[in-house]
Design a protein around this motif. Structure first.
Motif: not given
Lengths: 514, 342
Positions: A336-337, A340, A354, A357, A359, A372, A424, B212-213, B216, B219-220, B222-230
Motif C-alpha cells: 500500500p505504501h 500511495m 480494514t 481505528f 479506539s 510520512r 485519503w 502514531k503508528y 494505529a 487499534a486495527n 489491517q487498517a494500518a496496513r492499508v493506510s500504508g504502514i509497514n
C-alpha cells in the motif's frame, strides 16, 4: 415525520397483535438510532421490514430480541408489556431471532448446536446423544432439511449453517421468529426451501419478521410491510397495497432520480492503465484504462473479484501477473505504501475491518495516511498543521462530530465513512479507488458522498468505484466494467448501461465484447 | 472541492478552543493518592507513625520501582500494539550478566574475561543495550514474520533468556564491578533514568510517527496496513525498543547491585505488565499512555512499601496485588464494552 397508520389509536384492540412495539426510542452516544418507532405484527403473517442500511431495522430487532434495552417505549407480546433484560428472556417469552451474522460453534455437531442449553439428559445427568440425534432428525424431517445431525458445523457451507440457524430458531417453538436477511447466503433452490418453511410456520399461526433488501422476496412472502428511514417509522401497509417503486420512495424519502448528481466533466488523458492483471486463483486477465476526470464503475456479484482487483492495484495483495502503468510508465506496486507514493488511494470495502481505528479519535483516524510526508519534521509530526488540515477536511466533508478528539466509534456510519474519505483526500490522490463508498450509511450522507465523488472527478482525479448497488454504479459511472468469476465480462458506456445490460454481463460467463 | 488548505477554516480551527475531556490518568492518579492516604491513616492508627512523611522510605520505594518502571514503559508500547512481552524479566537477567561480565575490575581474580577488565563504563552499557535490543528483535521477528502469537514468542524468549543467563557463567554471580560502572545505579540515578525514559517515550508516543503508528497498529492492524504502514517492520521496532529498555533495566540493576546474577528480575515481567494495565493500557491494543504506566508503577510501589511499613506479610501483599491487577483489567473490559456498544 408524517407516519400513516391505517387504524390509528385504538389501544383496546391491541390484543389482535402478536407483537407490538410502541414509541420505541434508542440512542447511542452521538446518534439517535431509533426515534418514536412502532411495529405491529399480526399472528400468522409475515411482516417485512424495509429500510436502507442505517434506517434502524437492526436496532429495532435487537430490542425485540432483548439484546438492547430501549431508552423509551414498550414492547408488548400478546398485548402484555414485555420486560426483556437479555436475549434469553426473549427466547423464554417466545421470540427467536436468526442473526445476520451466524452464531454457531464450529467444532460442535449440528445437533449440539441446535439444542445447546436444552440438551436431553439420561438418568445419570449426562447428555443423551441418541435422543439428541433423534430430536434433531425429527426437526429436520419436519422442515425438510437434509443434513446429518452428527456433522460438525465447520464442515457445512454458509448456506448449510444458515439452515441450521433457522432450524435452531424453529426448535424453540417460538411464537415470533425474526429473520434478518436469511437469504443472503442461499441459492435459489435453498431460498425456495426457506419459503416453504416460512409458509408452514405462517400456517401454524406464528408471526415472522422478515428483513431483506431484495424486493422480489418481499412480494413473494410478505403479508404486511413496515418501512423505516433514518431511525423513524414511515409507514405500515399490507403488501398488496404497495409496489416496489412506492417502497423505494418511502425508504429513500425522495425521488430516486435526484440521488446521483453526476456532473459531466471533460475526460483527460489516461492516468492508470492496467494490462492482463492477475492474482493467481482469484482473478485473471483484467485490463482497463482510467482517464483523468473519469469515473470507472466496477460491477459484479459478490465474489466476482471486484474487491480483489482493487486490493491488488493498491498493493494489499500484489499481482502475480500483468502490468500496471501510471501516466504511461510501467510501475510495480507491492505494498500500500508504494501505491500511495504513486498517487493511489483506496477506500476499503469493510469500514470496520480494514478502515477504522475504533479506539482512536477522529483526528487520529484522519491523519494516519499522511504522516510520512508533508506533515512531519524528521520523525516528529507537525501536529498543528495536521489539526488544521483535519479541521478543514471535517468542514469540507460536513463531518458531524463535537470535535476532532471524539472517539470515531461514537460517530454514525456515514460520518465515519466521511472521515475515512478525508483520510485519503489528505493524501491528494490522482487515482482514487472507492470500494462500496456508501455501504451502510444514511441517505443524506450518501448523496453528499456522491456529490463529492463527482466533484473530485471534476478536479481531474481518476476514480474507480466499486458498488453492489446497481443504481449507484449506473448513476455515477462514465463507464462500467463488469466482472464475473474473476474475469472481465464486458465494458458498458454510460449511455448503454442499464440494470439489465449490467446484470446480463454480471451473471453470464460468456464474455461479451465491449 | 478545495483540497488545499483554506485560510478561513484555518482561522476557525485556531480560534476554536478545544474541549478537553478528563484523561484516564486523573482517575488512576486519584487511586494512587487514595491508596497512599489510606496507608497514612492506617499507619497512624496501627503504628502511630506517618507513612508519607518519611523521605527515606519514599526514595527507597521509587528506587525499587524504577527498574520495573523502565521495563514497563517498553511493555506498555508492546501492549499498545496488541501484543504482550513476557520476556522482559529474563532479558533483564541476561543483560545484567553480560553487562557485569564486561564491567569487572582487574583486581578480581575470577573475572569472566580476564583480558577485558577495567573497561570504560560505556562499553558494558552499550553491550547491555545491544543484547536487550537483539532479544527484542528476535521476539519481534518471530511475531511479525513467523506469525507466532506474541504470548508464545515471548514465553519462549522468557525461558531461553533465563537459561542463557544461567549458562553464561554456570550460574555463578559476576561481582566486583568497576566504580565507574556502578555509579550508573548509585544514589537517585535509577530514578533519573526511569523518569528520563518516561519523558522520551511519552513524547515519542504522542508526537512522532513512531507513536502514531504504534497506536494505529494496535487499534486495527489491517487498517494500518492499508493506510500504508509497514506493520511488520514497525512491530519489530516496538519489540526491539521493549528489549532495549529491558536491557537498560538490566544495566541499571547490575550497576545498583554491584553484581550480575542469573536470578535477577524474576517475575518482573508480570509487575511490568501489571503497571501498564493498572495505568490504563488496554490488552486489546490501541489504548495506553506512558504517564498511566508511571502512575501504575507507583501504585505497585506504594502498595509494596505500605504493606512493609505496616508489617504485613509478603504473602498477603501478593494476594492484594493480584486482586488489583484483576480489578484493573475489569475496568478495562468495562471501558471496551462501552466502546463496542456504539
Amino acid at each position: 415525520m408524517a407516519a400513516t397508520i391505517d387504524s390509528a389509536s385504538s389501544p383496546q384492540a391491541s390484543t389482535q397483535y402478536l407483537l407490538e412495539v410502541v414509541n420505541a426510542r434508542k440512542t447511542f452516544p452521538g446518534v439517535v438510532a431509533l426515534d418514536n418507532v412502532q411495529l405491529r405484527i399480526r399472528p400468522g403473517t409475515v411482516h417485512a421490514l424495509m429500510g436502507e442500511n442505517g434506517a434502524g431495522k437492526s436496532t429495532l430487532m435487537k430490542i425485540i430480541a432483548g439484546v438492547y434495552i430501549p431508552d423509551e417505549g414498550e414492547v408488548r407480546l400478546h398485548g402484555k408489556p414485555l420486560q426483556l433484560n437479555g436475549p434469553l428472556d426473549a427466547l423464554e417469552a417466545g421470540i427467536a431471532m436468526i442473526h445476520q451474522e451466524l452464531n454457531l460453534m464450529p467444532f460442535m455437531t449440528i445437533a449440539e448446536n441446535i439444542w445447546i442449553r436444552r440438551e436431553p439428559l439420561n438418568g445419570l445427568g449426562f447428555v443423551d446423544h441418541a435422543a439428541l440425534a433423534s430430536k434433531t432428525q425429527a426437526l429436520f424431517d419436519r422442515l425438510g432439511i437434509d443434513l446429518d445431525p452428527e456433522m460438525e458445523v465447520r464442515q457445512l457451507t454458509i448456506a448449510g449453517r444458515q439452515m441450521v440457524e433457522i432450524a435452531k430458531a424453529v426448535s424453540y417453538e417460538s411464537d415470533l421468529l425474526i429473520m434478518d436477511e436469511p437469504t443472503s447466503a442461499l441459492t435459489d433452490r435453498e431460498v425456495e426451501h426457506l419459503f416453504r418453511i416460512i409458509n408452514d410456520l405462517r400456517a401454524q399461526g406464528k408471526g415472522i419478521i422478515y428483513i431483506t433488501h431484495k424486493m422480489d422476496e418481499v412480494f413473494e412472502v410478505a403479508d404486511d410491510i413496515s418501512v423505516f428511514r433514518d431511525g423513524q417509522f414511515i409507514r405500515e401497509a399490507p403488501a398488496s397495497e404497495l409496489d416496489a417503486n412506492e417502497i423505494i420512495r418511502l425508504m429513500v424519502g425522495r425521488e430516486v432520480t435526484q440521488m446521483f448528481p453526476k456532473e459531466t466533466v471533460p475526460i483527460g488523458d489516461v492516468v492508470l492503465s492496467v494490462k492482463q492483471l492477475g492474482l493467481e486463483g482469484v482473478f485473471e486477465d483484467v485490463s482497463f484504462d482510467v482517464h483523468a476526470g473519469e469515473i470507472l464503475g466496477i460491477a459484479g456479484l459478490v465474489g466476482s473479484g471486484r474487491t480483489n482487483v482493487a486490493e491488488t492495484l493498491f498493493g494489499v495483495t500484489p499481482a502475480t501477473s500483468g502490468t500496471i502503468a501510471i501516466d504511461g510508465e510501467e510501475t510495480v506496486i507491492r505494498s500500500p505504501h508504494q501505491a500511495m507514493l504513486r498517487g493511489l488511494a483506496l477506500l476499503t470495502e469493510d469500514r470496520k475491518e480494514t478502515g477504522l481505528f475504533l479506539s482512536l479519535s477522529v483526528l487520529e483516524n484522519m491523519e494516519i495516511a499522511v504522516l510520512r510526508d508533508g506533515y512531519t519534521h524528521g520523525s516528529f509530526v507537525s501536529q498543528h498543521q495536521l489539526d488544521q488540515q483535519c479541521e478543514h477536511m471535517k468542514q469540507v466533508l460536513h463531518v458531524k462530530t463535537p470535535d476532532l478528539e471524539e472517539l470515531i466509534g461514537n460517530l454514525s456510519g456515514g460520518n465515519q465513512q466521511k472521515v475515512l474519505i478525508g483520510r485519503w483526500l489528505m493524501t491528494k490522490p490522482r487515482i482514487l479507488i472507492l470500494d462500496e463508498p456508501t455501504r451502510g450509511i444514511d441517505v443524506g450522507a450518501k448523496a453528499e458522498i456522491h456529490r463529492l465523488i463527482s466533484k473530485l472527478a471534476g478536479e481531474g482525479v481518476a476514480v474507480i468505484m466499486i458498488s453492489s448497488e446497481l443504481p449507484e454504479v449506473l448513476g455515477m459511472s462514465d463507464r462500467i466494467m463488469v466482472m464475473h468469476q474473476g474475469r472481465v465480462t464486458g465494458f458498458l458506456d454510460r449511455s448503454d448501461a442499464n440494470q439489465i445490460s449490467v446484470m446480463q454481463l454480471a451473471s453470464a460467463p460468456s464474455a461479451a465484447s465491449a | 472541492m478545495a483540497i488545499a488548505t483554506n485560510n478561513d477554516t484555518q482561522q476557525m480551527a485556531a480560534t476554536k478552543p478545544r474541549k478537553k475531556k478528563l484523561p484516564t490518568e486523573v482517575s488512576i492518579l486519584a487511586v494512587l493518592i487514595g491508596i497512599a492516604l489510606l496507608f497514612e491513616i492506617v499507619g497512624w492508627i496501627v503504628r502511630g507513625d506517618s507513612f508519607l512523611m518519611n523521605p527515606q522510605r519514599l526514595l527507597i520505594m521509587i528506587l525499587q520501582m524504577s527498574i520495573i518502571g523502565i521495563i514497563a514503559i517498553g511493555v506498555t508500547q508492546v501492549i499498545i500494539t496488541g501484543g504482550i512481552d513476557l520476556s522482559s524479566g529474563s532479558v533483564l537477567a541476561l543483560t545484567a550478566m553480560v553487562t557485569a561480565s564486561l564491567a569487572q575490575s582487574s583486581d578480581y581474580v575470577r573475572a569472566v574475561y580476564p583480558a577485558l577488565t577495567d573497561l570504560p563504563w560505556i562499553i558494558p552499557l552499550a553491550v547491555g543495550l545491544l543484547v536487550g535490543a537483539l532479544a527484542g528483535v528476535i521476539n519481534g521477528s518471530l511475531i511479525a514474520f513467523a506469525m507466532i502469537p506474541p504470548f508464545i514468542a515471548t514465553l519462549g524468549m522468557m525461558v531461553s533468556a533465563r537459561g542463557l543467563a544461567r549458562a553464561y557463567t554456570d550460574g555463578q554471580p559476576v561481582s566486583m564491578l568497576t566504580q565507574e560502572f556502578t555509579w550508573i545505579g548509585s544514589g537517585a540515578n535509577p530514578v533519573i533514568i526511569f523518569l528520563g525514559v518516561a519523558v522520551i517515550f511519552h513524547i515519542a508516543l504522542k508526537y512522532t510517527r513512531y507513536g502514531k503508528y504504534t497506536y494505529a497498529i494496535g487499534a486495527n492492524p489491517q487498517a494500518a496496513r492499508v493506510s500504508g504502514i509497514n506493520v511488520r517492520r514497525h512491530l519489530v521496532m516496538v519489540y526491539a525498543i521493549a528489549g532495549l529498555l529491558a536491557g537498560l533495566a538490566g544495566v541499571v540493576a547490575s550497576a545498583r547491585a554491584g553484581t550480575g546474577q542469573a536470578g535477577m528480575g524474576l517475575m518482573y515481567e508480570l509487575d511490568a505488565i501489571a503497571a501498564a494495565v493498572i495505568g490504563g493500557t488496554s490488552l486489546a491494543g490501541g489504548v495506553g499512555r506512558v504517564t498511566g504506566t508511571v502512575i501504575g508503577a507507583l501504585i505497585l510501589g506504594v502498595m509494596l512499601s505500605g504493606f512493609t511499613f505496616l508489617g504485613v506479610d509478603a504473602y498477603y501483599q501478593d494476594i492484594v496485588k493480584g486482586a488489583i491487577i484483576v480489578a484493573a483489567v475489569i475496568v478495562d473490559q468495562y471501558r471496551q464494552r462501552k466502546r463496542k456498544l456504539t
